[in-house]
Design a protein around this motif. Sequence first.
Motif, PDB file in Angstrom:
ATOM      1  N   PHE A 144      29.512  41.835  44.717  1.00  0.00           N
ATOM      2  CA  PHE A 144      30.465  42.684  44.024  1.00  0.00           C
ATOM      3  C   PHE A 144      30.949  41.903  42.808  1.00  0.00           C
ATOM      4  N   VAL A 145      31.695  42.544  41.935  1.00  0.00           N
ATOM      5  CA  VAL A 145      32.124  41.895  40.696  1.00  0.00           C
ATOM      6  C   VAL A 145      33.642  41.867  40.624  1.00  0.00           C
ATOM      7  N   LYS A 146      34.149  40.896  39.859  1.00  0.00           N
ATOM      8  CA  LYS A 146      35.581  40.676  39.741  1.00  0.00           C
ATOM      9  C   LYS A 146      35.945  40.412  38.284  1.00  0.00           C
ATOM     10  N   ILE A 147      37.073  40.963  37.863  1.00  0.00           N
ATOM     11  CA  ILE A 147      37.536  40.789  36.490  1.00  0.00           C
ATOM     12  C   ILE A 147      39.060  40.692  36.506  1.00  0.00           C
ATOM     13  N   TRP A 148      39.603  39.899  35.592  1.00  0.00           N
ATOM     14  CA  TRP A 148      41.050  39.854  35.382  1.00  0.00           C
ATOM     15  C   TRP A 148      41.390  40.758  34.201  1.00  0.00           C
ATOM     16  N   VAL A 149      42.398  41.611  34.367  1.00  0.00           N
ATOM     17  CA  VAL A 149      42.763  42.589  33.341  1.00  0.00           C
ATOM     18  C   VAL A 149      44.273  42.551  33.122  1.00  0.00           C
ATOM     19  N   ARG A 150      44.656  42.729  31.860  1.00  0.00           N
ATOM     20  CA  ARG A 150      46.074  42.915  31.543  1.00  0.00           C
ATOM     21  C   ARG A 150      46.207  44.091  30.590  1.00  0.00           C
ATOM     22  N   ALA A 151      47.157  44.970  30.864  1.00  0.00           N
ATOM     23  CA  ALA A 151      47.405  46.131  30.010  1.00  0.00           C
ATOM     24  C   ALA A 151      48.845  46.105  29.524  1.00  0.00           C
ATOM     25  N   PHE A 206      35.209  45.134  42.261  1.00  0.00           N
ATOM     26  CA  PHE A 206      34.487  46.400  42.268  1.00  0.00           C
ATOM     27  C   PHE A 206      33.231  46.275  43.117  1.00  0.00           C
ATOM     28  N   SER A 207      33.048  47.228  44.009  1.00  0.00           N
ATOM     29  CA  SER A 207      31.841  47.316  44.816  1.00  0.00           C
ATOM     30  C   SER A 207      30.849  48.256  44.142  1.00  0.00           C
ATOM     31  N   GLU A 244      47.176  48.045  24.339  1.00  0.00           N
ATOM     32  CA  GLU A 244      46.547  46.719  24.283  1.00  0.00           C
ATOM     33  C   GLU A 244      45.939  46.399  25.636  1.00  0.00           C
ATOM     34  N   LEU A 245      44.664  46.028  25.635  1.00  0.00           N
ATOM     35  CA  LEU A 245      43.962  45.612  26.854  1.00  0.00           C
ATOM     36  C   LEU A 245      43.372  44.229  26.656  1.00  0.00           C
ATOM     37  N   SER A 246      43.492  43.404  27.678  1.00  0.00           N
ATOM     38  CA  SER A 246      42.892  42.074  27.664  1.00  0.00           C
ATOM     39  C   SER A 246      42.135  41.873  28.960  1.00  0.00           C
ATOM     40  N   TRP A 247      41.078  41.068  28.901  1.00  0.00           N
ATOM     41  CA  TRP A 247      40.331  40.762  30.117  1.00  0.00           C
ATOM     42  C   TRP A 247      39.735  39.367  30.034  1.00  0.00           C
ATOM     43  N   SER A 248      39.444  38.817  31.207  1.00  0.00           N
ATOM     44  CA  SER A 248      38.928  37.452  31.282  1.00  0.00           C
ATOM     45  C   SER A 248      38.160  37.257  32.576  1.00  0.00           C
ATOM     46  N   GLU A 249      37.256  36.281  32.543  1.00  0.00           N
ATOM     47  CA  GLU A 249      36.574  35.781  33.737  1.00  0.00           C
ATOM     48  C   GLU A 249      35.861  36.847  34.553  1.00  0.00           C
ATOM     49  N   LEU A 250      34.906  37.496  33.959  1.00  0.00           N
ATOM     50  CA  LEU A 250      34.036  38.387  34.727  1.00  0.00           C
ATOM     51  C   LEU A 250      33.148  37.536  35.621  1.00  0.00           C
ATOM     52  N   ALA A 251      33.210  37.802  36.920  1.00  0.00           N
ATOM     53  CA  ALA A 251      32.500  36.967  37.884  1.00  0.00           C
ATOM     54  C   ALA A 251      31.828  37.829  38.939  1.00  0.00           C
ATOM     55  N   ALA A 252      30.890  37.229  39.659  1.00  0.00           N
ATOM     56  CA  ALA A 252      30.241  37.877  40.802  1.00  0.00           C
ATOM     57  C   ALA A 252      30.560  37.090  42.056  1.00  0.00           C
ATOM     58  N   GLN A 253      30.582  37.794  43.185  1.00  0.00           N
ATOM     59  CA  GLN A 253      30.846  37.161  44.463  1.00  0.00           C
ATOM     60  C   GLN A 253      30.014  37.851  45.529  1.00  0.00           C
ATOM     61  N   ASP A 254      29.532  37.081  46.499  1.00  0.00           N
ATOM     62  CA  ASP A 254      28.717  37.646  47.568  1.00  0.00           C
ATOM     63  C   ASP A 254      29.513  38.694  48.335  1.00  0.00           C
TER      64      ASP A 254
END
Length: 428
Positions: free
Chosen positions: A96-103, A151-152, A183-193
């Motif tokens: 699955f994937v992971k992201i940090w978001v700020r709005a 997100f799955s 305003e949208l910001s995001w960081s560190e898009l990652a994958a995890q088992d």
Amino acid sequence: MLDPLPAPRRARLRAFAVCLLGAAVAWAPGPIGAAERLLVSFERPGAVGLRWGAGVCEPRTTRSFSWVRCNTEGHGEPVFVAAERFPTPHDLRGDFVKIWVRARQLPRLAGLELRLSSDDFATSYFAFEVPLFADPHFGLLQEGTWIPLTFSFGGARVVGTPDRAAIDSAGFFFRDAATGPVELSWSELAAQDQASDGRLSLTFDDGLAAHHRVAAREMARFGFRGTAYVMPDQIGRAGFMTLAQLHELRDRYGWEVAAHYDLPLTELRREELEPTLLGVQGFLRRHGFAEGADHLAFPLGRQDPGTVLPAVRRRFRTARLASAGPETIPPADPHRLRVLNVLDSTSPEAIGAAAGRARAHGEWLILMFHHLVPTPESELEYGIQTFVRALERIRASGIRVRPLGETWREIETREPAPVPAKPTFPRP
């Protein structure tokens, strides 16, 4: 302290011990969840840019943290921002994937998706939608705060024929509601088992008498156990369970009895919050429900990052929302667990399909029920016979059904429960 046994041997010994003891709860071999791996770096200027739409997008960097910040123009025009094509495609099967978001100006946000493609968005992509709500205290995103989102692929909208084994690009689609810029910001898009198998937890809010009279007895026929989130001030009142029924729920039916409250925590004054939480926990512990006392359901799902969440993190191992659908294993934040709110309009077939999806994609499906009645007359009421058919669909899916706290104990490591680290990131 690390377990000295290799994982395969630990799994065999655990399975053997379960067989010897005749345990009612099956052991899931091996750990659930794994370390993250970075997919997109935001450190270099130009690594992420505006593909189409109107707005401004720029990288931001401090000595310890890099992110991308974008602003819409406020006219409702969709915007798409994408990273450069990856030098080497990523195989995200089993992830699955992971992201940090700020709005910021969150009430103006009308839509937000993470998109992953295998042809640099030429024709195909997976789209993961972030649910948005009118109540600022109800949703996953919170104004001006860094939020981790997972997100799955089970929940992705598929456009074209993207190849999950060869993801070569990532992007973000969003738009404002034509009421002003966002305003949208995001960081560190990652994958995890992802987990090898899914879990399902049946949870029941408010401590209603029907949860003992109907839910526990019907679920017992299927070998299912649940979690009752109870309001101490309501115990013994008309329509609610008595203390004796709560003990029977635990002792006879194997349920957890966990923490809830009759008012949204966001409505309490700061000086009232900690005593209220301690009072709820103290009641449960005094009456023999110590394990459930570590788990909370936010009243009406309402929470905020400034006051409520810090207090809840100090007192509870998990806290459950009232929306947003299936959760990942492990969750992005154990104190903001997502849930499928079961309404009168939620069919047994839909519940069965969600259970099947959770099993196939290693998700944690947490179901939230309120009133169980012969004939529903409002959206929070669920028909008893419909409930039985839903249980049949869940059993047919083959997913493992466990109380919420028991599932969390299976998920968490021997280290302290993970707490997101980035809500205190420096503001640009």
